[in-house]
Motif scaffolding. Structure first.
Motif, PDB file in Angstrom:
ATOM      1  N   GLU A 138       0.828  -1.210   0.000  1.00  0.00           N
ATOM      2  CA  GLU A 138       0.000   0.000   0.000  1.00  0.00           C
ATOM      3  C   GLU A 138       0.864   1.263   0.000  1.00  0.00           C
ATOM      4  OE1 GLU A 138      -3.156   2.172   3.004  1.00  0.00           O
ATOM      5  OE2 GLU A 138      -3.116  -0.024   2.933  1.00  0.00           O
ATOM      6  N   LYS A 139       1.906   1.265   0.833  1.00  0.00           N
ATOM      7  CA  LYS A 139       2.759   2.447   0.950  1.00  0.00           C
ATOM      8  C   LYS A 139       3.563   2.693  -0.334  1.00  0.00           C
ATOM      9  CE  LYS A 139       3.215   4.629   4.211  1.00  0.00           C
ATOM     10  NZ  LYS A 139       2.488   5.835   4.658  1.00  0.00           N
ATOM     11  N   GLN A 141       2.711   1.729  -3.343  1.00  0.00           N
ATOM     12  CA  GLN A 141       1.758   2.191  -4.362  1.00  0.00           C
ATOM     13  C   GLN A 141       1.473   3.683  -4.195  1.00  0.00           C
ATOM     14  OE1 GLN A 141      -1.425  -0.653  -3.692  1.00  0.00           O
ATOM     15  NE2 GLN A 141      -0.909  -1.781  -5.544  1.00  0.00           N
ATOM     16  N   GLU A 142       1.460   4.152  -2.952  1.00  0.00           N
ATOM     17  CA  GLU A 142       1.263   5.577  -2.695  1.00  0.00           C
ATOM     18  C   GLU A 142       2.427   6.402  -3.245  1.00  0.00           C
ATOM     19  OE1 GLU A 142       0.660   6.064   1.486  1.00  0.00           O
ATOM     20  OE2 GLU A 142      -1.315   5.098   1.479  1.00  0.00           O
TER      21      GLU A 142
END
Length: 256
Positions: A138-139, A141-142
């Motif tokens: 998730e991080k 992808q951010e």
């Protein structure tokens, strides 16, 4: 005033608090507590007493229905970790032995239920990735990069990649303690180390940069997430800025 010891013990074992019993028979809590101790009845700890009070409707759950801020969660996480790290080794040993005794004394039905839930969690982790892997995905992808989780067929052999960043030609592997401690025996550890080494060599040979994270934490909380992301973000940013030569494409990180 004469108090019937047997009645006090019976009411306490039924789940009544010392205060409730005292109010019921018209005396004070300390006297009830003394009667219980005199009869070798173990006085409930604060956690058990609170649990009973909530179950019997005498108290509200302290956190149920209340949402804590991330700042509060982080402060709690840091406090728990600090307390554990500063705890004397003898106290840690007592804590572990106490946990083992509670497990050994647990009702077989409850124990089976917990084992079933643990097995389901492990199966879910195999399918969806560990909490650390999902968090990193998730991080990253951010940051604007594509992340493929649990990629197979990238190299020869039955190897699965934890996290693949195609654009950066980079692999991230999150290694739990079974990768460097003999949790399942020395023979199994030796086999794991050998396979990890082969995996690293094959990936680097195909032009990938390999980031291996030695994950020494017991679980995931906001404090762990913060420290994990600090080291991974820095490593990914360096690779993105200047892809390393073959001799420096194996990067080891540690989070504890």
């Amino acid at each position: 005033m004469q108090v019937n010891d047997e009645y006090v013990i019976q009411r306490y074992q039924e789940g009544c608090s010392c205060a409730e019993i005292a109010e019921e028979i018209g005396t004070y809590s300390k006297k009830i507590e003394r009667i219980l101790k005199k009869n070798n009845v173990t006085i409930r700890g604060k956690a058990e007493a609170m649990k009973l009070a909530i179950e019997r409707g005498r108290a509200d759950h302290p956190t149920e229905g209340k949402k804590m801020s991330d700042e509060t969660k982080l402060a709690i996480s840091i406090g728990v970790e600090k307390a554990w790290k500063e705890m004397p080794e003898e106290s840690k040993k007592e804590f572990v032995e106490g946990a083992k005794k509670r497990w050994d004394d647990m009702d077989p039905v409850k124990k089976k239920e917990m084992q079933s839930k643990a097995g389901a969690a492990l199966r879910e982790a195999c399918i969806e990735g560990s909490k650390a892997e999902r968090f990193l995905k998730e991080k990253i992808q951010e940051m604007g990069y594509e992340v493929v989780m649990h990629k197979k067929g990238l190299i020869q052999g039955n190897f699965e990649i934890d996290l693949l960043l195609p654009e950066l030609k980079t692999i991230i592997e999150v290694d739990g303690p079974q990768h460097f401690l003999p949790i399942f025996g020395e023979e199994k550890l030796a086999e794991t180390v050998k396979l990890d080494s082969i995996k690293n060599g094959l990936l680097i040979g195909k032009g990938f940069c390999v980031i291996r994270i030695k994950y020494l934490c017991k679980g995931m909380n906001l404090s762990v997430e913060r420290r994990l992301w600090d080291v991974v973000e820095e490593a990914v940013a360096k690779v993105a800025a200047n892809f390393p030569p073959k001799s420096k494409r194996f990067i080891e990180l540690e989070i504890s």
